[in-house]
Design an enzyme around this catalytic site. Structure first.
Site, PDB file in Angstrom:
ATOM      1  N   ASP A  31      17.928  -0.761  -6.729  1.00 16.68           N
ATOM      2  CA  ASP A  31      18.036  -1.935  -7.789  1.00 16.68           C
ATOM      3  C   ASP A  31      19.126  -2.905  -7.225  1.00 16.68           C
ATOM      4  O   ASP A  31      18.978  -4.019  -7.862  1.00 16.68           O
ATOM      5  CB  ASP A  31      18.305  -1.422  -8.915  1.00 16.68           C
ATOM      6  CG  ASP A  31      17.049  -1.152  -9.849  1.00 16.68           C
ATOM      7  OD1 ASP A  31      16.042  -1.945  -9.738  1.00 16.68           O
ATOM      8  OD2 ASP A  31      16.962  -0.297 -10.878  1.00 16.68           O
TER       9      ASP A  31
ATOM     10  N   LYS B  14       5.808   2.005 -11.448  1.00 12.32           N
ATOM     11  CA  LYS B  14       6.664   2.109 -10.083  1.00 12.32           C
ATOM     12  C   LYS B  14       6.079   3.319  -9.393  1.00 12.32           C
ATOM     13  O   LYS B  14       5.843   3.173  -7.965  1.00 12.32           O
ATOM     14  CB  LYS B  14       8.035   2.237 -10.299  1.00 12.32           C
ATOM     15  CG  LYS B  14       8.514   0.953 -10.942  1.00 12.32           C
ATOM     16  CD  LYS B  14      10.275   1.206 -11.610  1.00 12.32           C
ATOM     17  CE  LYS B  14      10.602  -0.333 -12.207  1.00 12.32           C
ATOM     18  NZ  LYS B  14      11.920  -0.027 -13.043  1.00 12.32           N
TER      19      LYS B  14
ATOM     20  N   GLN C 138      15.786   4.512 -14.890  1.00 10.35           N
ATOM     21  CA  GLN C 138      15.280   3.411 -15.521  1.00 10.35           C
ATOM     22  C   GLN C 138      16.148   3.080 -16.803  1.00 10.35           C
ATOM     23  O   GLN C 138      16.478   4.109 -17.320  1.00 10.35           O
ATOM     24  CB  GLN C 138      13.777   4.020 -16.312  1.00 10.35           C
ATOM     25  CG  GLN C 138      13.182   2.882 -16.956  1.00 10.35           C
ATOM     26  CD  GLN C 138      12.669   1.830 -16.179  1.00 10.35           C
ATOM     27  OE1 GLN C 138      12.290   1.628 -14.727  1.00 10.35           O
ATOM     28  NE2 GLN C 138      12.809   0.635 -16.772  1.00 10.35           N
TER      29      GLN C 138
END
Ligand code: NAP
Length: 299
Positions: free
Chosen positions: A121, A54, A98
């Site tokens: 997200d 990422k 994460q």
């Protein structure tokens, strides 16, 4: 019919090229640099590799990027305090924590601690609600990636029969919410099947699908006689089914690829289909979050 492969890496590269151009323009015209922080708690090898990928992509796109590594014993309160800091930081537009988090931390509490306008997200309940009512800035990355693959490879799903297998909060349910939107790239007739659907009914529904999106987590589940000729198949499943001779994990999707690809018009391979899209969609969400913060787009 031998299906055309939908290659996720190629579509993802195309979207990243479009994003790079958009980022360059945002910098030049609006003095706006999208900012992303990825927060990693502990050093789980899988999580480290996701976060590294990422960060690499965000650097390539020219983002302002922070990798924030925290010790595995960080307290929940300290992690929430960290989120508060990034929620208030005007240079940070996207915050990604994460997962999975260590057991002593309540993941939901942490995810709900992210400002919804920075929740790239799109897991925050506010964003889930925004998506359902069709007034949203971000979509969850994996189902959004599926939508892009369908739109760019197969074409507009408007008016098509879409069947989604699976109803998880991260793939199945948002996939349904995305495909029923009255927007370009959606506007389909959507059916969702799951473990509550009797198997004979499920097969019946799958056979009607013009577009079949499978996220069940059951290797090689969808059989050739469950699909109609010309169907577009998006296989989200990633299942470990053993090891290769070189010691790598052997992966299978949720679809019996060899047999189904004889009938389908388009199909995603596993690996190499949906997987490569996820990080790219996270980047797209971060650019959108920056535009939202700058008032260049409104909800
Ligand atoms: P999940 O949370 O386990 O959800 C699976 C869903 O499928 C559930 O709704 C379940 O129904 C349903 N299901 C399970 N077995 C079924 C069956 N035999 N018939 C019909 N429905 C069935 O999984 P997920 O997170 O959605 O992920 C699904 C798959 O996609 C996994 O293989 C995962 O590794 C993969 N994945 C890939 C990516 C990517 O980037 N490529 C991202 C996320 C997930 P119930 O609700 O009734 O239990």
């Amino acid at each position: 019919m031998a299906a055309k492969l939908i290659k996720g890496a190629e579509v993802a590269a195309q979207i990243r090229a479009e994003l790079k151009q958009e980022v360059d323009e945002l910098k030049a015209k609006h003095n706006l640099t999208p900012g992303l922080v990825t927060i990693l708690v502990g050093q789980d090898p899988g999580s480290v590799s996701y976060v590294t990928a990422k960060q690499k992509t965000s650097h390539e796109l020219g983002f302002y990027s922070i990798q924030d590594n925290q010790e595995p014993d960080i307290t929940e309160a300290a992690l929430l305090g960290l989120l508060d800091k990034y929620n208030k930081d005007p240079k940070i537009h996207g915050i990604l924590v994460q997962l999975p988090l260590p057991k002593h931390i309540d993941s939901n509490k942490v995810l709900y601690g992210i400002n919804p306008d920075k929740d790239v997200d799109a897991f925050h309940p506010v964003n889930v609600g925004r998506i359902l009512i069709g007034n949203y800035a971000f979509l969850p990355c994996t189902p959004a990636g599926c939508q892009e693959l369908i739109y760019r490879a197969y074409g507009d799903p408007k008016g098509k029969e879409v069947v989604v297998v699976g109803r998880s909060n991260i793939v199945g349910k948002p996939m349904v919410a995305i495909m029923i939107q009255k927007r370009a790239g959606a506007n389909a007739t959507v059916t969702c099947v799951h473990t509550g659907t009797p198997k004979d009914k499920m097969i019946e529904h799958c056979r009607r699908a013009d577009i079949l999106i499978v996220a069940a987590g059951v290797p090689n589940y969808i059989q050739a006689d469950w699909v109609k000729e010309g169907v577009c198949v998006i296989d989200v499943g990633v299942n470990r089914i053993g090891m290769t001779e070189s010691g790598k994990a052997k992966l299978a999707g949720d679809v019996d690829f060899a047999a189904v690809s004889e009938k389908a018009s388009f199909i995603t391979p596993v690996p190499g289909g949906v997987g490569p899209m996820t990080i790219t969609m996270l980047m797209k969400n971060t650019v959108m979050a920056a535009k939202l913060a700058a008032g260049l787009v409104k909800l």
